[in-house]
Scaffold this motif. Sequence first.
Motif, PDB file in Angstrom:
ATOM      1  N   LEU A  36      -7.916   7.838  -4.354  1.00 24.36           N
ATOM      2  CA  LEU A  36      -7.962   6.342  -3.648  1.00 24.36           C
ATOM      3  C   LEU A  36      -6.118   6.596  -3.143  1.00 24.36           C
ATOM      4  O   LEU A  36      -5.821   6.138  -2.016  1.00 24.36           O
ATOM      5  CB  LEU A  36      -8.777   5.761  -3.470  1.00 24.36           C
ATOM      6  N   ALA A  67      -4.346   8.804  -1.164  1.00 26.90           N
ATOM      7  CA  ALA A  67      -4.963   9.138   0.477  1.00 26.90           C
ATOM      8  C   ALA A  67      -5.550   8.033   0.793  1.00 26.90           C
ATOM      9  O   ALA A  67      -5.014   8.100   2.339  1.00 26.90           O
ATOM     10  CB  ALA A  67      -6.011   9.873   0.462  1.00 26.90           C
ATOM     11  N   LEU A  68      -5.411   6.274   0.514  1.00 30.42           N
ATOM     12  CA  LEU A  68      -5.467   5.391   1.373  1.00 30.42           C
ATOM     13  C   LEU A  68      -3.801   4.999   2.149  1.00 30.42           C
ATOM     14  O   LEU A  68      -2.514   4.784   1.031  1.00 30.42           O
ATOM     15  CB  LEU A  68      -5.658   4.142   0.510  1.00 30.42           C
ATOM     16  N   PRO A  69      -3.759   5.109   2.787  1.00 32.13           N
ATOM     17  CA  PRO A  69      -2.305   4.540   3.836  1.00 32.13           C
ATOM     18  C   PRO A  69      -2.189   3.246   3.369  1.00 32.13           C
ATOM     19  O   PRO A  69      -3.020   2.250   3.199  1.00 32.13           O
ATOM     20  CB  PRO A  69      -2.965   4.763   5.616  1.00 32.13           C
ATOM     21  N   THR A  70      -0.691   2.574   3.059  1.00 34.64           N
ATOM     22  CA  THR A  70      -0.257   1.436   2.199  1.00 34.64           C
ATOM     23  C   THR A  70      -0.854   0.209   3.111  1.00 34.64           C
ATOM     24  O   THR A  70      -1.002  -0.451   2.699  1.00 34.64           O
ATOM     25  CB  THR A  70       0.819   2.031   1.950  1.00 34.64           C
ATOM     26  N   ALA A  71      -0.007   0.593   4.234  1.00 36.09           N
ATOM     27  CA  ALA A  71      -0.908  -1.350   5.118  1.00 36.09           C
ATOM     28  C   ALA A  71      -2.698  -1.122   5.442  1.00 36.09           C
ATOM     29  O   ALA A  71      -2.534  -2.658   4.671  1.00 36.09           O
ATOM     30  CB  ALA A  71      -0.636  -0.309   6.430  1.00 36.09           C
ATOM     31  N   VAL A  72      -3.536   0.064   5.154  1.00 32.79           N
ATOM     32  CA  VAL A  72      -5.088  -0.306   4.260  1.00 32.79           C
ATOM     33  C   VAL A  72      -4.560  -0.805   3.107  1.00 32.79           C
ATOM     34  O   VAL A  72      -5.611  -2.173   3.779  1.00 32.79           O
ATOM     35  CB  VAL A  72      -5.663   0.993   4.878  1.00 32.79           C
ATOM     36  N   ILE A 116      -2.809  -4.781   3.647  1.00 30.52           N
ATOM     37  CA  ILE A 116      -4.157  -5.930   4.273  1.00 30.52           C
ATOM     38  C   ILE A 116      -5.435  -6.640   3.793  1.00 30.52           C
ATOM     39  O   ILE A 116      -5.771  -7.303   3.237  1.00 30.52           O
ATOM     40  CB  ILE A 116      -4.274  -6.229   5.856  1.00 30.52           C
ATOM     41  N   THR A 117      -5.705  -5.536   3.043  1.00 26.72           N
ATOM     42  CA  THR A 117      -7.294  -4.986   1.791  1.00 26.72           C
ATOM     43  C   THR A 117      -6.870  -5.919   0.904  1.00 26.72           C
ATOM     44  O   THR A 117      -7.528  -6.812   0.172  1.00 26.72           O
ATOM     45  CB  THR A 117      -7.684  -4.068   1.378  1.00 26.72           C
ATOM     46  N   LEU A 176     -12.391  -0.778  -1.351  1.00 31.72           N
ATOM     47  CA  LEU A 176     -13.177   0.456  -0.765  1.00 31.72           C
ATOM     48  C   LEU A 176     -13.791  -0.706   0.500  1.00 31.72           C
ATOM     49  O   LEU A 176     -14.048  -0.744   1.343  1.00 31.72           O
ATOM     50  CB  LEU A 176     -13.599   1.444  -1.161  1.00 31.72           C
ATOM     51  N   VAL A 196     -12.764  -3.460   2.673  1.00 32.04           N
ATOM     52  CA  VAL A 196     -12.660  -2.520   4.484  1.00 32.04           C
ATOM     53  C   VAL A 196     -13.176  -2.145   4.848  1.00 32.04           C
ATOM     54  O   VAL A 196     -13.321  -3.171   6.592  1.00 32.04           O
ATOM     55  CB  VAL A 196     -11.332  -1.437   4.013  1.00 32.04           C
ATOM     56  N   ALA A 249      -2.973  13.176   6.211  1.00 28.99           N
ATOM     57  CA  ALA A 249      -3.872  11.727   5.538  1.00 28.99           C
ATOM     58  C   ALA A 249      -2.210  11.055   5.540  1.00 28.99           C
ATOM     59  O   ALA A 249      -2.219   9.981   6.216  1.00 28.99           O
ATOM     60  CB  ALA A 249      -3.845  11.321   4.013  1.00 28.99           C
ATOM     61  N   GLY A 264      -1.567   7.970   8.061  1.00 31.21           N
ATOM     62  CA  GLY A 264      -1.298   6.986   7.324  1.00 31.21           C
ATOM     63  C   GLY A 264       0.053   5.893   6.786  1.00 31.21           C
ATOM     64  O   GLY A 264       0.305   5.014   6.478  1.00 31.21           O
ATOM     65  N   PRO A 324      -1.251   2.916  11.997  1.00 31.27           N
ATOM     66  CA  PRO A 324      -1.070   1.849  10.468  1.00 31.27           C
ATOM     67  C   PRO A 324      -0.060   0.556  11.265  1.00 31.27           C
ATOM     68  O   PRO A 324      -0.203  -0.777  10.911  1.00 31.27           O
ATOM     69  CB  PRO A 324       0.156   2.615  10.063  1.00 31.27           C
ATOM     70  N   ILE A 349      -2.505  -2.067  12.745  1.00 31.70           N
ATOM     71  CA  ILE A 349      -2.962  -2.750  12.150  1.00 31.70           C
ATOM     72  C   ILE A 349      -2.289  -4.195  11.845  1.00 31.70           C
ATOM     73  O   ILE A 349      -2.130  -5.056  11.703  1.00 31.70           O
ATOM     74  CB  ILE A 349      -3.310  -1.956  10.651  1.00 31.70           C
ATOM     75  N   ALA A 387      -8.104  -5.331  12.659  1.00 27.39           N
ATOM     76  CA  ALA A 387      -7.312  -4.608  11.991  1.00 27.39           C
ATOM     77  C   ALA A 387      -8.108  -3.647  11.044  1.00 27.39           C
ATOM     78  O   ALA A 387      -7.978  -2.941  11.075  1.00 27.39           O
ATOM     79  CB  ALA A 387      -6.462  -6.278  11.289  1.00 27.39           C
ATOM     80  N   PHE A 388      -9.440  -4.082  10.490  1.00 29.91           N
ATOM     81  CA  PHE A 388      -9.934  -4.036   9.732  1.00 29.91           C
ATOM     82  C   PHE A 388     -10.901  -3.078  10.271  1.00 29.91           C
ATOM     83  O   PHE A 388     -10.835  -2.113   9.937  1.00 29.91           O
ATOM     84  CB  PHE A 388     -10.605  -4.846   8.642  1.00 29.91           C
ATOM     85  N   ALA A 407      -8.538   0.332  10.554  1.00 23.53           N
ATOM     86  CA  ALA A 407      -7.977   0.433   9.061  1.00 23.53           C
ATOM     87  C   ALA A 407      -9.353   1.210   8.667  1.00 23.53           C
ATOM     88  O   ALA A 407      -8.677   1.980   7.825  1.00 23.53           O
ATOM     89  CB  ALA A 407      -7.928  -0.744   7.829  1.00 23.53           C
ATOM     90  N   LEU A 434      -8.657   4.517   8.506  1.00 20.15           N
ATOM     91  CA  LEU A 434      -7.589   5.675   8.030  1.00 20.15           C
ATOM     92  C   LEU A 434      -8.543   5.680   6.761  1.00 20.15           C
ATOM     93  O   LEU A 434      -8.337   6.623   5.540  1.00 20.15           O
ATOM     94  CB  LEU A 434      -6.494   4.548   7.694  1.00 20.15           C
ATOM     95  N   ALA A 462      -9.439   8.772   4.156  1.00 17.72           N
ATOM     96  CA  ALA A 462      -9.317   8.929   3.154  1.00 17.72           C
ATOM     97  C   ALA A 462      -9.647   9.484   2.152  1.00 17.72           C
ATOM     98  O   ALA A 462     -10.049  10.654   1.307  1.00 17.72           O
ATOM     99  CB  ALA A 462      -8.385   7.572   2.119  1.00 17.72           C
ATOM    100  N   LEU A 463     -12.057   8.903   2.206  1.00 15.51           N
ATOM    101  CA  LEU A 463     -12.333   9.656   1.692  1.00 15.51           C
ATOM    102  C   LEU A 463     -12.769  10.877   1.981  1.00 15.51           C
ATOM    103  O   LEU A 463     -12.952  11.753   0.948  1.00 15.51           O
ATOM    104  CB  LEU A 463     -13.333   8.279   2.434  1.00 15.51           C
ATOM    105  N   THR A 516     -10.379  13.402   2.637  1.00 20.51           N
ATOM    106  CA  THR A 516      -9.347  13.485   2.076  1.00 20.51           C
ATOM    107  C   THR A 516      -9.402  13.687   0.655  1.00 20.51           C
ATOM    108  O   THR A 516      -9.333  15.062  -0.092  1.00 20.51           O
ATOM    109  CB  THR A 516      -7.849  13.112   1.876  1.00 20.51           C
TER     110      THR A 516
END
Lengths: 279, 361, 281
Positions: free
Chosen positions: A106, A109-114, A117-118, C32, C35, C206, C210, C230, C233, C245-246, C249, C252, C256-257, C259
Motif C-alpha cells: 500500500l 501505491a498510495l500517494p504520499t499526500a494522502v 493528511i491521513t 486506509l 481515508v 499510480a 499521485g 494531490p 488535496i 480533502a479526504f 484523497a 487516489l 491505490a487499491l 493497483t
Amino acid sequence: MGLSGFFRRRRSVLPGFGLTLGLTLLYLSLIVLIPLSATFLKASTAGWSAFWHTVTEPRALASYRVTFGAAFIGALVNALMGLVVAWVLVRYHFPGRRMLDALVDLPFALPTAVAGITLTTLLSAHGWIGRYLEPLGIKAAFSPLGIVIALTFIGLPFVVRTVQPVLQALDPELEEGAASLGAGRWQTFRRVIAPELWPALLTGFALAFARAVGEYGSVVFISGNMPMRTEITPLLIITKLEQYDYAGATAIGVVMLVISFAMLLSINMLHWWSGKRYA
Amino acid sequence: MSIEVRHITKRFDGFAALKNVSLKVPAGELVALLGPSGSGKTTLLRVIAGLEVPDEGTVLFDAQDATARSARDRRVGFVFQHYALFRHMTVFENVAFGLRVKPRRERPSRAQIAKRVHELLALVQLERLAERYPSQLSGGQRQRVALARALAVQPKVLLLDEPFGALDAKVRQELRRWLRRLHDEIGITSVFVTHDQDEALEVADRVVILHEGCVEQEGSPEEVYEHPATPFVYRFLGNVNLFHGRIEGSKVHLREFSADAPADLGQEAIPAVAYARPHLLDIDHQPPSGRPHFRATIAHINAAGAVVKIELTTDSGAIVNVELPHERYRQLQLRKGAVVFVTVKDMKVFTQAQSTLGGGI
Amino acid sequence: MRESRLSEPPAVRRFLIAVAVLFLALFLLMPLAAVFTEALRKGVGAYLAALWEPDARAAIRLTLLTAAIAVPLNVVFGLVAAWAIGKFDFPGKHLLITLIDLPFSVSPVVSGLIYVLLFGLQGWFGPWLAAHHVKIIFAVPGIILATIFVTVPFVARELIPLMQAQGTEDEEAARVLGAGGWQMFWRVTLPNVKWGLLYGVMLCNARAMGEFGAVSVVSGHIRGQTTTLPLHIEILYNEYHAAAAFAVASLLACLALVTLAAKTLVEWKTSQSLREPAHEH
C-alpha cells in the motif's frame, strides 16, 4: 546500427539492438542525465565558499539531523518489524494472511499526500490514535515522533519485500539439519537462518532509509515544519525556492543528490554482495 | 537440399566454440552432430540455421552461399531444445504461426492454413489436441508440436537441437524411432544435435563427432563405432580399456603384454596407449599360445543383461573390463577371485601425444 | 515450498502473528479506513459536491492529462530499454540499469528542483523561454516533465528482469519461422510480458497521478490551472476543508487499491505460468 557494430553482438539474429539502445540512451539523457548535470553546473557557478556556507548553516545542519535521524529510526523500526512480518507471512497460516500480504505494498501505491493528511488526522489530538496518546503526554502529530511514524509508513514494504523471497527460498533441510544436530529453535535461527537473511535485511534497511531521506509529501503535513526542530531537508529546499533563494536551494539540492548517489551506490554493492537484485 | 559449411570459426568472448569446421550434408540425409557439452555442436547447428553469425567461413545451401541470409530467409525448420513453443498460443496457433506471418501475397487463405495445420497435426498424431495450450501437454507431445510447427513452412532443411534431451528414457526411445520413420517418409535433409551416442548411432545415416570445436570424425554409425579415428572417439563411443606402454621399433610394449606395432616408428621408445573394446577381449583358463595375453584376477561379475560383464584386476593393479557372450561364460564356469588369462583379439594403438591431442595414426 | 515440520512453540507463534497483525493493522488498515471515514464524515452529498466542484474537476482533468502523457512515454521507454537490456549483451549494461533506477533514489523535491533550474526564470533556458513567451515552470509542461522524471523506472524495472529471464529462444523461433521484426514483437514478445507490463503500467500510473513533491515544486499552485489532485488535496487540507480533502484523497486511495489488486492478479498469473513444467533450465 553503428552502435551494434561497436558492441559484441552475441544474439545478433534479433533485430533492433542499435535502435532500442540508442533510444534508451537518448531518452535517459534528455529526461534524467542532462537535468541532473545542469543542477551540478548551476551549483558550481555560485562558488565553493558560498556553497559551503549555505550547506553548513545551522538551519541546514538541523534539517539534516531531523531528516537522517528520523529516516534512520524509521528504517530501524522497519528492519525489525519487517522481519517479523515477513516471517509470519511466509511461515505461518492464519486467516487474512493473503489480504495482509497484498496490502503490504500500500505505501508504494498510495500517494504520499494522502498518506500525509491521513496520518496527521489519525495522530492529531482528536484523531483515532492521537486521543489516546494525548493524555499520556505523548505528542505524535507536529513533532519529531510524527516524522518517524510517517517515514516508517512509507518505508514499510522495502524490508518485507526483500526478506520475504529469501525466507521462501530457504531450504528446510538446513533447519532440519541443524535440529538433527541438536540445535534448539533459537540457536537454529541465530546460527543458521539469520546469516542467510542478513544481506536481504540490510538491503531492505538501506532501501527504506534511502526512500525516507528524500521523502516529502507524507512528512510535510505531520511535521509541523518548525525550523531547527521539525524541518526536513526537502522542505528547506522548498522554503528557499519560495524565498527566491535559488542558489541556496540548488546547494542543498546538490547535497541531497550526492547523498542519493552514495546510497544508490552502496545499495548496488549490497545487491552485488547478496548476489541478487531486488525486483 | 544439401548443406555445406566451410571453414567456420565462431568465438564467444574469446572462447572459440568452433575452430575451422567444414562439413557436407548430402540432400535427404539424416545426420547427427554428436559430442560432449561444450564441443560446439549446438553452435554449429545455430550457424547453419542463421541464428549465429560465424566470425569466419561460409554456409552453403545447394552450393549457394547463404552466409549473409538471415534466419528468416533461410527457410530452415528449427526445433529448439526446450521447444520454444509460444505459451499463449494453442497447439493449432503454434503450428499456424509460420504460415500466418508470411507476407500477404504469399500467405495462404485461412482455410488453406487450417487444412495444412490439420495435416501436420495428423502427421505428428496430435489432431485431437489442436485447441490445447503447451502447458497442458506432456514433454513428448510438445516435442511433436515443435516439429509440426517447424515443418509447417515447408522448410528445405530440418534442424533439431537435442530433440530428445528433456524427455524421460522410455519416451526418448519411442520418439527416436518415430523421428527415423518420419524422416524416411518425408525425406527432408535433417541435422540433429545430441550428446547421446546411442541416439546418434541408432537414428542417423551419418554421424559427425565434434570435440572442442573441431570435427573429430565423420562417417556411418558402423564406421565410427568400429573404426574410431582418434582416441577421443574411442573413449566417447562406448566403453574402452586403456593399456599404457611404449612403442619400440615394430613392437608395442605395454605394461600387461606386448604386441606388434601398427607401424614402425624407429628404434626410439615412444610412449603409447592401446585401446580395446571390452567385447574384443577374451578370457581363458590357460595362457593361449601365439597371441598377446596377460594374467588377471576376476573382481566382479555381472551376468544380468545381453552380455556378461566381467571386471578384472591385472597383476599391476589396473582394472580391465571384458564382455563375454553368455554361452562362453557358461562354458568357462568363471568365478569371482579366479585367476585367468585375458587375450586381446583386436585393439588400436595411439602414441601418447595423439592420445592427449586427439589425432590418430 | 515444503513445510518444515520444525516450528516455534505455539506461544511464540501466536505472539509473532499478533505482533505482525497489530503492526500492519495500525500502519496499513487504519489509515486506509480513516481515508474513507473522513471522506464521508459530512455525508454523501458533501462528498460528491467536493468532487464536483470546478477546481476539483480541473485537478482531475490535469491529473488525467499528466498521466495520459507520462505513462505512454514511459511504457514505450520501458519496452525499448527492456528489449535492449534484456535480450542483448553489451558492456556497461549494469551501469545503464543503475541509471534507469536513478529517479527512484532522487528526492521528489530535488526532481522538481532540477527542472526549475533548467527551465525556470533563473535557470539555464529561463531567459530564452521568457523571451519566446514559453512557460514551462509554474505551468502544465513543467508538471508533466517532473512527472515523467519520477516515473521513468517503473515499466522498465518490471520488464527488464522478465525479458532477461525469458531469454531469446521464443524470438529466435519466431524469426526462423519467418516472422518480421514487428510480427515477432507483437505476436511473441509482447504477449510473453503482458502481465508484467500491466503491473508496470499500473504502478507508473499510480505514481504519475499521485506524485506530490516534484509536482509541488514546479506547479506554482494556481488553483484550477496548475493543481493536480494531490496538490488540490494539500490546498483543501491547509484551508481546513478536511472532509473535502479526504473526499479527493479517497479517489487516489481507490486507485491505490486497484493497483494492489492488479499486482495480486499479476502475481497469480505469473505463478501459474511458472508452474508449467515446460522450461527445465
